[in-house]
Design an enzyme around this catalytic site. Sequence first.
Site, mmCIF file in Angstrom:
data_model
loop_
_atom_site.group_PDB
_atom_site.id
_atom_site.type_symbol
_atom_site.label_atom_id
_atom_site.label_comp_id
_atom_site.label_asym_id
_atom_site.label_seq_id
_atom_site.Cartn_x
_atom_site.Cartn_y
_atom_site.Cartn_z
ATOM 1 C CG PHE A 105 0.020 -9.155 -9.937
ATOM 2 C CD1 PHE A 105 0.698 -8.913 -11.123
ATOM 3 C CD2 PHE A 105 -0.352 -8.075 -9.153
ATOM 4 C CE1 PHE A 105 0.996 -7.602 -11.524
ATOM 5 C CE2 PHE A 105 -0.057 -6.766 -9.541
ATOM 6 C CZ PHE A 105 0.610 -6.535 -10.729
ATOM 7 C CG ASP A 135 0.196 -9.734 -2.001
ATOM 8 O OD1 ASP A 135 -0.816 -9.071 -1.695
ATOM 9 O OD2 ASP A 135 0.902 -9.480 -3.001
ATOM 10 C CE LYS A 192 -5.258 -4.541 -5.973
ATOM 11 N NZ LYS A 192 -5.596 -3.782 -7.149
HETATM 12 N N1 PLP Z 1 -0.375 -7.791 -4.679
HETATM 13 C C1 PLP Z 1 -1.588 -8.165 -5.118
HETATM 14 C C2 PLP Z 1 -2.160 -9.466 -4.651
HETATM 15 C C3 PLP Z 1 -2.293 -7.364 -6.023
HETATM 16 O O1 PLP Z 1 -3.488 -7.765 -6.474
HETATM 17 C C4 PLP Z 1 -1.715 -6.147 -6.437
HETATM 18 C C5 PLP Z 1 -2.404 -5.297 -7.415
HETATM 19 O O2 PLP Z 1 -3.269 -5.712 -8.138
HETATM 20 C C6 PLP Z 1 -0.465 -5.781 -5.940
HETATM 21 C C7 PLP Z 1 0.183 -6.633 -5.057
HETATM 22 C C8 PLP Z 1 0.205 -4.500 -6.359
HETATM 23 O O3 PLP Z 1 -0.488 -3.419 -5.797
HETATM 24 P P1 PLP Z 1 -0.262 -1.940 -6.377
HETATM 25 O O4 PLP Z 1 -0.840 -1.923 -7.751
HETATM 26 O O5 PLP Z 1 -1.000 -1.060 -5.413
HETATM 27 O O6 PLP Z 1 1.195 -1.690 -6.369
#
Ligand code: PLP
Length: 399
Positions: A136, A221, A250
């Site tokens: 994700f 990520d 986050k």
């Molecule tokens: N990347 C990862 C690993 C995530 O867990 C998330 C959100 O849960 C995101 C990207 C996307 O972040 P945002 O919701 O702040 O756009």
Amino acid sequence: MTESEDLRNRFEAAMMANYGTPPLALARGQGCRVWDADGNRYLDLIAGIAVSALGHAHPAIVAAVTAQVGKLAHTSNLFVHEPGVALAERLLALLAADGRVFFCNSGAEANEAAIKLVRRKQGSSRPVIVAAEHGFHGRTMGSLAITGKESIREPFGPFGLDVRFVPYGEAAALARAVDRDVAAVFLEPTQGEGGVIPAKAGYLRAARQACDAAGALLVLDEIQSGIGRTGAWFAYQQEQILPDVLTLAKGLGGGLPIGACVGFGDCGSALRKGDHGSTFGANPVACAAALAVLEVIESENVLGNVKAVGDTLAGGIAAIGHPLLRGVRGSGLWLAAVLTADKAPAVSAAAQAHGFLVNAVQPDAVRLAPPLILSQEEAQEFLDAFPAILSAADAGAAA
Ligand code: PLP
């Protein structure tokens, strides 16, 4: 009608249906506790999806944000300001590597910046991005294109990115997929939304080697895993490798919206003047909050707390013998209680009825991602209640 019911009704009438209607209306928080609109108290074991690193209303964040908003709330990127530069310097010092930072407002935006950086650095002769099944990376079109969950991706294609998905955690499959057409590999060190699924030891190192062999970039990520969640500042540090690009969000802002894309070495200068931007990126108030988060994590040995309380939680869950509980996975204060049946939503509802907020991250997995300052006593409170919560969920009752 209760306050919560009234708010939920108004939500349904005024807001789009993309989240469904959340089960609870929250009104305030203090430390690891939150209160709903009707005054009921909960132990917050999800922290706004791994965001509220220092819990709620932490005095250091309140002071930093209050001082900054009273001084200068916004500049845009037409002007330089102290909190933005100081935060970039502080992150680079923590990362202990040569690099440059781009700030934005969310995780998806951090990944969008990383995708553009990769394009700029690698050029059009390498059209392919490799990413993991069930991974994700966000909901915007670029970050969604590299997201491995078909059910949320496919309705919105085509995306204009050539993405090759590989099974997560399988080093040989990754090595086969990374050839000279590949510009970059995007990976989470642990798949958060996939159900808190850690990669096997050695996987990130193997990914680094596959990228080096093919001339591809490694983008990690760490939007969910970074800023102490696993007990290390950044999860990749546990494998002694360095990615080319790192994305964060986050926990970085402790509840204020901020994301970051860090380019190491040459990748720090891949984006040139005019290539990318965000009006609110590096917002001074968000940067002040992030500086406070980093300062408290460092000065109060929060990483030590994450490891110690995480061990208590994981060990305590593993020791519960319950027919609905298969086991526990994850590290630090980032765990999934894995169930023997697809009853995670029922467990989440039962936990709420018992005064605990958790998250049904997968049908058979309940995610715990509490504030990093969760105490041993608070962890124990949950462990004491968890068997009864599981029994209530198993019996089909929410209390
Ligand atoms: N990347 C990862 C690993 C995530 O867990 C998330 C959100 O849960 C995101 C990207 C996307 O972040 P945002 O919701 O702040 O756009």
